[in-house]
Design an enzyme around this catalytic site. Structure first.
Site, PDB file in Angstrom:
ATOM      1  N   HIS A 100     -34.133  47.535  58.865  1.00 14.43           N
ATOM      2  CA  HIS A 100     -34.457  47.238  60.258  1.00 14.43           C
ATOM      3  C   HIS A 100     -35.355  46.007  60.368  1.00 14.43           C
ATOM      4  O   HIS A 100     -35.175  45.166  61.252  1.00 14.43           O
ATOM      5  CB  HIS A 100     -35.182  48.429  60.907  1.00 14.43           C
ATOM      6  N   GLY A 135     -26.995  45.582  62.247  1.00 11.88           N
ATOM      7  CA  GLY A 135     -26.784  45.586  60.810  1.00 11.88           C
ATOM      8  C   GLY A 135     -25.329  45.834  60.454  1.00 11.88           C
ATOM      9  O   GLY A 135     -24.637  46.611  61.110  1.00 11.88           O
TER      10      GLY A 135
END
Length: 283
Positions: free
Chosen positions: A33, A149
């Site tokens: 993250h 992502g």
């Protein structure tokens, strides 16, 4: 770094800025993250991370109630990574009434792979992401971006298509999967693994790499040989005590069955004990 909990406070905070970049998360953050935050920083003049565990994308039997909520630790990590604003709304703030209006993605992309094993998942994802876009990005005067992502390969493809079809003026940026030293894809759900399971967990990525090598070796006969290659990969992982949902090779453009010459991606999802893990590699 400023932490806000309401849409009104968020919009007030963002008024001085022209080019926001959003990193949507469900919290329980890891280095992957933070990599998204670092990728977001050069894209605009303010970087916003949202933290919201979205009930709409969890099935009744899934882990919504037990999903880790670690707001203070998350904010500490985000501040260290250079995030400017954290938007951490309550469920009542983001869904003040039952969310009757939802974004329904097309079945040919959203009802396969993850969508097949988690019915309604991508409707929940698209609905909350659209709402976050409305809260964070739509009033901006300059370029705006959202960063996702690549570990959630199908998810970022669904979101990219949603942005295209709704003509949203938002650039979608995909960041490569960050991995542990042994190759395991970083995931918030890795925290569910016991020590023994954590040592075993890397076998999913190894199985996908092996399947990818077999697919490339099949070359012009890929379409003919692929079902047998996928079946062999599934059985090998099952023999180690996993419960695989899918290990498959698809074409990158639309995640459909590939033909000779198509750019390929290998994707997998499997349960180890009580923990469901996903991974992918472009090959």
């Amino acid at each position: 770094m400023k932490i806000v909990h309401t849409i009104e406070a968020l919009r007030d905070t963002l008024k001085p800025f022209n080019a926001p970049t959003l990193v949507p998360t469900m919290g329980n953050l890891h280095d992957g993250h933070l990599d998204l935050v670092r990728a977001a920083k050069p894209l605009g003049d303010v970087t916003i991370a949202s933290i919201f565990v979205n009930r709409l994308q969890f099935a009744p039997h899934e882990d919504f109630d037990t999903y880790p909520r670690t707001l203070q630790a998350d904010c500490d990590q985000l501040a260290a990574a250079g995030c400017d604003v954290v938007f951490a709304p309550s469920e009542k703030e983001l869904y003040p009434e039952p969310q009757g209006f939802k974004v329904q993605p097309p079945g040919e992309l959203a009802d396969i792979l993850e969508g097949h094993f988690r019915p309604g998942f991508f409707t929940g994802v698209c609905t909350v992401v659209m709402k976050l876009f409305q809260c964070v990005l739509t009033e901006a005067k300059g370029p705006r971006h959202a960063v996702f992502g690549q570990k959630d390969y199908q998810q970022q493809m669904v979101i990219r298509r949603m942005v295209q079809q709704f003509a949203l003026p938002i650039g979608i940026v995909s960041v490569p999967t960050q991995r542990a030293a042994d190759g395991l894809a970083l995931s918030s759900r890795n925290s569910y693994l016991s020590d023994t399971e954590r040592a075993e967990a890397v076998q999913l990525s190894l199985a996908l790499r092996a399947l990818g090598r077999d697919a490339l070796a099949a070359a012009d006969g890929l379409t003919r040989h692929l079902p047998a290659l996928e079946d062999r990969a599934m059985k090998a992982l099952s023999a180690r005590g996993w419960q695989p949902d899918y290990l498959t090779v698809r074409r990158r453009t639309d995640l459909q069955t590939p033909q000779a010459g198509d750019p390929l991606v290998v994707l997998g999802a499997a349960r180890l004990g009580k923990t469901r893990l996903i991974d992918n590699f472009e090959i």
